[in-house]
Design a protein around this motif. Structure first.
Motif, PDB file in Angstrom:
ATOM      1  N   TYR A  12     -15.583   7.625 -38.152  1.00  0.00           N
ATOM      2  CA  TYR A  12     -16.662   8.594 -38.257  1.00  0.00           C
ATOM      3  C   TYR A  12     -17.281   8.875 -36.896  1.00  0.00           C
ATOM      4  N   PRO A  13     -17.532  10.101 -36.495  1.00  0.00           N
ATOM      5  CA  PRO A  13     -17.444  11.362 -37.220  1.00  0.00           C
ATOM      6  C   PRO A  13     -16.150  12.143 -36.971  1.00  0.00           C
ATOM      7  N   ILE A  14     -15.170  11.545 -36.292  1.00  0.00           N
ATOM      8  CA  ILE A  14     -13.900  12.231 -36.050  1.00  0.00           C
ATOM      9  C   ILE A  14     -13.236  12.521 -37.395  1.00  0.00           C
ATOM     10  N   THR A  15     -12.619  13.678 -37.515  1.00  0.00           N
ATOM     11  CA  THR A  15     -11.944  14.022 -38.767  1.00  0.00           C
ATOM     12  C   THR A  15     -10.451  14.180 -38.518  1.00  0.00           C
ATOM     13  N   ASN A  16      -9.735  13.122 -38.772  1.00  0.00           N
ATOM     14  CA  ASN A  16      -8.274  13.135 -38.791  1.00  0.00           C
ATOM     15  C   ASN A  16      -7.831  12.198 -39.909  1.00  0.00           C
ATOM     16  N   ASN A  17      -6.548  12.056 -40.081  1.00  0.00           N
ATOM     17  CA  ASN A  17      -6.008  11.257 -41.181  1.00  0.00           C
ATOM     18  C   ASN A  17      -6.513   9.806 -41.146  1.00  0.00           C
ATOM     19  N   SER A  19      -9.154   8.522 -39.585  1.00  0.00           N
ATOM     20  CA  SER A  19     -10.594   8.479 -39.803  1.00  0.00           C
ATOM     21  C   SER A  19     -10.946   8.699 -41.271  1.00  0.00           C
ATOM     22  N   TYR A  20     -10.281   9.642 -41.886  1.00  0.00           N
ATOM     23  CA  TYR A  20     -10.553   9.942 -43.298  1.00  0.00           C
ATOM     24  C   TYR A  20     -10.345   8.694 -44.168  1.00  0.00           C
ATOM     25  N   TYR A  21      -9.189   8.049 -44.014  1.00  0.00           N
ATOM     26  CA  TYR A  21      -8.902   6.879 -44.845  1.00  0.00           C
ATOM     27  C   TYR A  21      -9.784   5.685 -44.488  1.00  0.00           C
ATOM     28  N   PHE A  22     -10.040   5.481 -43.210  1.00  0.00           N
ATOM     29  CA  PHE A  22     -10.908   4.368 -42.827  1.00  0.00           C
ATOM     30  C   PHE A  22     -12.323   4.573 -43.337  1.00  0.00           C
ATOM     31  N   TYR A  99      -9.899  -6.409 -40.412  1.00  0.00           N
ATOM     32  CA  TYR A  99      -9.103  -5.319 -40.987  1.00  0.00           C
ATOM     33  C   TYR A  99      -8.687  -4.450 -39.814  1.00  0.00           C
ATOM     34  N   LEU A 100      -7.394  -4.314 -39.643  1.00  0.00           N
ATOM     35  CA  LEU A 100      -6.849  -3.730 -38.423  1.00  0.00           C
ATOM     36  C   LEU A 100      -5.927  -2.575 -38.752  1.00  0.00           C
ATOM     37  N   ASN A 101      -6.032  -1.529 -37.977  1.00  0.00           N
ATOM     38  CA  ASN A 101      -5.120  -0.397 -38.081  1.00  0.00           C
ATOM     39  C   ASN A 101      -3.909  -0.665 -37.186  1.00  0.00           C
ATOM     40  N   THR A 102      -2.775  -0.038 -37.470  1.00  0.00           N
ATOM     41  CA  THR A 102      -1.590  -0.246 -36.626  1.00  0.00           C
ATOM     42  C   THR A 102      -1.661   0.537 -35.319  1.00  0.00           C
ATOM     43  N   LEU A 122      -6.381 -11.869 -41.329  1.00  0.00           N
ATOM     44  CA  LEU A 122      -6.001 -10.568 -40.779  1.00  0.00           C
ATOM     45  C   LEU A 122      -5.387  -9.701 -41.868  1.00  0.00           C
ATOM     46  N   ILE A 123      -5.966  -8.521 -42.060  1.00  0.00           N
ATOM     47  CA  ILE A 123      -5.422  -7.532 -42.990  1.00  0.00           C
ATOM     48  C   ILE A 123      -4.973  -6.353 -42.157  1.00  0.00           C
ATOM     49  N   LEU A 124      -3.720  -5.975 -42.308  1.00  0.00           N
ATOM     50  CA  LEU A 124      -3.141  -4.902 -41.499  1.00  0.00           C
ATOM     51  C   LEU A 124      -2.961  -3.648 -42.349  1.00  0.00           C
ATOM     52  N   HIS A 125      -3.588  -2.568 -41.902  1.00  0.00           N
ATOM     53  CA  HIS A 125      -3.448  -1.257 -42.552  1.00  0.00           C
ATOM     54  C   HIS A 125      -2.347  -0.502 -41.808  1.00  0.00           C
ATOM     55  N   CYS A 126      -1.234  -0.279 -42.475  1.00  0.00           N
ATOM     56  CA  CYS A 126      -0.071   0.325 -41.811  1.00  0.00           C
ATOM     57  C   CYS A 126       0.006   1.825 -42.060  1.00  0.00           C
ATOM     58  N   ASN A 127      -0.151   2.590 -40.996  1.00  0.00           N
ATOM     59  CA  ASN A 127       0.099   4.033 -41.031  1.00  0.00           C
ATOM     60  C   ASN A 127       1.490   4.307 -40.464  1.00  0.00           C
ATOM     61  N   ASP A 128       1.685   3.881 -39.249  1.00  0.00           N
ATOM     62  CA  ASP A 128       2.974   4.019 -38.566  1.00  0.00           C
ATOM     63  C   ASP A 128       3.471   2.621 -38.243  1.00  0.00           C
ATOM     64  N   ILE A 129       4.718   2.383 -38.469  1.00  0.00           N
ATOM     65  CA  ILE A 129       5.285   1.079 -38.127  1.00  0.00           C
ATOM     66  C   ILE A 129       5.996   1.218 -36.782  1.00  0.00           C
ATOM     67  N   PHE A 130       5.438   0.558 -35.798  1.00  0.00           N
ATOM     68  CA  PHE A 130       6.015   0.546 -34.462  1.00  0.00           C
ATOM     69  C   PHE A 130       6.925  -0.667 -34.364  1.00  0.00           C
ATOM     70  N   PRO A 131       8.070  -0.585 -33.779  1.00  0.00           N
ATOM     71  CA  PRO A 131       8.618   0.490 -32.958  1.00  0.00           C
ATOM     72  C   PRO A 131       9.517   1.483 -33.714  1.00  0.00           C
ATOM     73  N   GLU A 132       9.625   1.354 -35.023  1.00  0.00           N
ATOM     74  CA  GLU A 132      10.514   2.250 -35.763  1.00  0.00           C
ATOM     75  C   GLU A 132      10.141   3.723 -35.601  1.00  0.00           C
ATOM     76  N   ASN A 133       8.833   4.001 -35.459  1.00  0.00           N
ATOM     77  CA  ASN A 133       8.420   5.394 -35.341  1.00  0.00           C
ATOM     78  C   ASN A 133       8.866   6.052 -34.029  1.00  0.00           C
ATOM     79  N   ILE A 134       9.194   5.259 -33.018  1.00  0.00           N
ATOM     80  CA  ILE A 134       9.668   5.883 -31.774  1.00  0.00           C
ATOM     81  C   ILE A 134      11.127   6.329 -31.890  1.00  0.00           C
ATOM     82  N   LEU A 135      11.850   5.794 -32.870  1.00  0.00           N
ATOM     83  CA  LEU A 135      13.207   6.301 -33.114  1.00  0.00           C
ATOM     84  C   LEU A 135      13.141   7.748 -33.607  1.00  0.00           C
TER      85      LEU A 135
END
Length: 160
Positions: A12-17, A19-22, A99-102, A122-135
């Motif tokens: 908050y107050p940024i509006t992106n994906n 931010s919305y879910y967090f 609670y951690l974002n990726t 530690l609770i991990l919130h996974c949006n993108d899984i690195f390094p697979e997303n760089i492929l």
């Protein structure tokens, strides 16, 4: 008394994906978590403020960077990860919950190491899984040595 700490690049107050879910997650947690919740983010306004009685939001200054330049991006992601880690070292206690974002991508490495010493949950919130997303982005190929090294490091970090 256990605290809940959330570390994210966008809030908050940024509006992106992210931010919305967090924002949704934090608002839900604030209704069901009696203890204090602390949010550390690079995107909230340049002050500390309380959104609700048990939520304290903290701005973490990291400066501007060029998202189109890979070296600038790596430098900034490293800087954010280090700053978040310093806040974790200073404020997170044994048996607290993190609670951690990726994102940023290096954050999971730092926090998986800190978890061993600080003994927090530690609770991990996974949006993108690195390094697979760089492929998918075409920056590396599956056969490259760098990708294989990153995959090994991150696989260990995700398991911790």
């Amino acid at each position: 008394m256990n605290k809940l700490f959330l570390f994210t690049d966008y809030y908050y107050p940024i509006t992106n994906n992210t931010s919305y879910y967090f924002n949704k997650i934090i608002n839900h947690l604030s209704k069901n978590f009696e203890n204090k919740i602390e949010v550390y983010s690079t995107s909230i306004s340049k002050r500390t403020f309380n959104v609700k009685n048990n939520i304290k939001s903290n701005y973490v200054h990291t400066g501007k960077f060029n998202k189109d330049n890979i070296l600038s991006r790596v430098y900034n992601y490293t800087k954010i990860s280090i700053k978040f880690s310093i806040y974790c070292i200073r404020f997170v206690k044994k048996d607290d919950i993190v609670y951690l974002n990726t994102n940023p991508v290096f954050l999971i490495i730092f926090f998986s190491l800190l978890k061993r010493f600080k003994k927090f949950t530690l609770i991990l919130h996974c949006n993108d899984i690195f390094p697979e997303n760089i492929l998918a982005s075409g920056l590396l190929k599956r056969e490259s040595i760098i990708y294989k090294m990153l995959l090994t490091i991150y696989s260990i970090s995700y398991k911790k």
